[in-house]
Design a protein around this motif. Sequence first.
Motif, mmCIF file in Angstrom:
data_model
loop_
_atom_site.group_PDB
_atom_site.id
_atom_site.type_symbol
_atom_site.label_atom_id
_atom_site.label_comp_id
_atom_site.label_asym_id
_atom_site.label_seq_id
_atom_site.Cartn_x
_atom_site.Cartn_y
_atom_site.Cartn_z
ATOM 1 N N THR A 145 0.850 -1.425 0.052
ATOM 2 C CA THR A 145 -0.026 0.159 -0.351
ATOM 3 C C THR A 145 0.581 1.042 -0.163
ATOM 4 O O THR A 145 0.292 1.825 -0.006
ATOM 5 C CB THR A 145 -1.089 0.089 1.042
ATOM 6 N N GLN A 146 1.859 0.847 0.295
ATOM 7 C CA GLN A 146 2.840 2.054 0.569
ATOM 8 C C GLN A 146 3.163 2.875 -0.820
ATOM 9 O O GLN A 146 3.817 3.840 -1.171
ATOM 10 C CB GLN A 146 3.951 2.314 1.939
ATOM 11 N N VAL A 147 3.610 1.526 -1.670
ATOM 12 C CA VAL A 147 4.243 1.372 -2.895
ATOM 13 C C VAL A 147 3.227 1.809 -3.789
ATOM 14 O O VAL A 147 3.642 2.870 -4.306
ATOM 15 C CB VAL A 147 4.179 0.114 -3.431
ATOM 16 N N VAL A 148 1.912 1.371 -3.694
ATOM 17 C CA VAL A 148 0.421 2.464 -4.308
ATOM 18 C C VAL A 148 0.590 3.857 -3.972
ATOM 19 O O VAL A 148 0.291 4.705 -5.043
ATOM 20 C CB VAL A 148 -0.332 1.200 -3.732
ATOM 21 N N GLY A 149 1.104 4.567 -2.988
ATOM 22 C CA GLY A 149 0.693 5.621 -2.669
ATOM 23 C C GLY A 149 2.589 6.571 -2.868
ATOM 24 O O GLY A 149 2.112 7.945 -2.804
ATOM 25 N N GLY A 150 3.206 5.744 -3.370
ATOM 26 C CA GLY A 150 4.486 6.081 -3.843
ATOM 27 C C GLY A 150 5.499 6.330 -3.181
ATOM 28 O O GLY A 150 6.431 7.503 -3.498
ATOM 29 N N ALA A 151 5.607 6.448 -2.082
ATOM 30 C CA ALA A 151 6.365 6.954 -0.904
ATOM 31 C C ALA A 151 6.293 6.028 0.107
ATOM 32 O O ALA A 151 5.138 5.480 0.675
ATOM 33 C CB ALA A 151 5.584 8.231 0.109
ATOM 34 N N LEU A 152 7.801 5.960 0.871
ATOM 35 C CA LEU A 152 8.026 5.140 2.373
ATOM 36 C C LEU A 152 8.126 5.989 3.047
ATOM 37 O O LEU A 152 8.650 6.645 3.477
ATOM 38 C CB LEU A 152 8.771 3.814 2.136
ATOM 39 N N ASP A 153 6.792 5.389 4.099
ATOM 40 C CA ASP A 153 7.271 5.907 5.230
ATOM 41 C C ASP A 153 8.372 5.986 6.000
ATOM 42 O O ASP A 153 9.161 7.083 6.937
ATOM 43 C CB ASP A 153 5.757 5.194 5.961
ATOM 44 N N ASP A 154 8.900 5.329 5.919
ATOM 45 C CA ASP A 154 10.393 4.530 7.423
ATOM 46 C C ASP A 154 11.240 4.111 6.423
ATOM 47 O O ASP A 154 10.771 2.499 6.281
ATOM 48 C CB ASP A 154 10.016 4.279 8.705
ATOM 49 N N VAL A 155 12.172 4.254 6.526
ATOM 50 C CA VAL A 155 13.676 3.456 5.551
ATOM 51 C C VAL A 155 15.498 4.102 6.697
ATOM 52 O O VAL A 155 15.052 5.070 7.070
ATOM 53 C CB VAL A 155 13.811 3.814 4.191
#
Length: 245
Positions: free
Chosen positions: A58-68
Motif C-alpha cells: 500500500t505504501q508502494v501504491v502511494g509512491g512513498a515509504l514511511d520509514d527506511v
Amino acid sequence: MRALRILLILVVIFGGLFVIADRVAVNFAEGEVADKLKASENLDTTPDVSIKGFPFLTQVVGGALDDVQVGIPDYEADTGTNGKTIRIDDLEANMKGVEFSGDYSSATASTATGTASVTYDELLKAAKAEPTQVAPGVTANIVGLSDGGNGKIKVAVEATVFGTKLPKPVDVLSTVTAKGDTVRVHADNLPSFGGVELAENRVRAITDFEQKIEGLPGGIQLDKVQAAKSGVEITVKGSNVKLAG
C-alpha cells in the motif's frame, strides 16, 4: 454456518497470501535500494536497508515509504585535504518520507536522522603527530586520544624540554564540538611542560585541532558530537537525502 466457515477459511488463505506477497515485495525492494546505494556511494560492501511499516504494497501504491533504515558498517568520508579520507563506523540513518521511482533507480527521503562514530585512532590522524617547537628548547606533539569521562576527550601530549623527554605524556582534558562539517577538539586547560612558561597560542597550536568530515552518504551532515569510551559519537541529520539516483 457452513458458508460462513468457508468464507472465513478463504479470508485466512487470501490474507496469508497477501502477507507472503507483501514480504516478498519488500525484500526485493530492500535489495534494489541497497544495490543502488552501494553503487551511487561507491561502497565496498552492500549496506543494510530495512523498509519499515506494513503493508509495504500500500505504501508502494502511494509512491512513498514511511520509514527506511539504512546501515553502513564503515564509510570513507572526505576530509577536504588532498584526497584524504576518515573512516566513519556504524553509520545508522533513519529516513522518513522516502519517495522513489518505479524501478528504484532513485529514492529521496524528506528528512533523515542518524548516528555514527569515529574511533580515537582515526581522529588522531588530524592531530599534529610530529614534534613541534612551542618555546625555545621545548617541543611537543599529541601521541594519543582516549575517553576522559563526562563527555571529554583525554589528549596525551608528549614533550621534550631542553633535550630531555618528559617521563610520561601530559594529559589534557578537552571538549569536542561540531561546527558545520568540522569536528573541533579544544583544550579546557593548558598544560605546562617542565615548569617552562609557554604562550597560550603556541600550546594551543599543539593541543587544539579540527577535522573536516565531508561527503557523507546522500548529503547528510554533522549535527552533534560527543566523546565516548572508544571514540567520538556523532549524530547526523539532513533533508532531501538521496538514497539512490
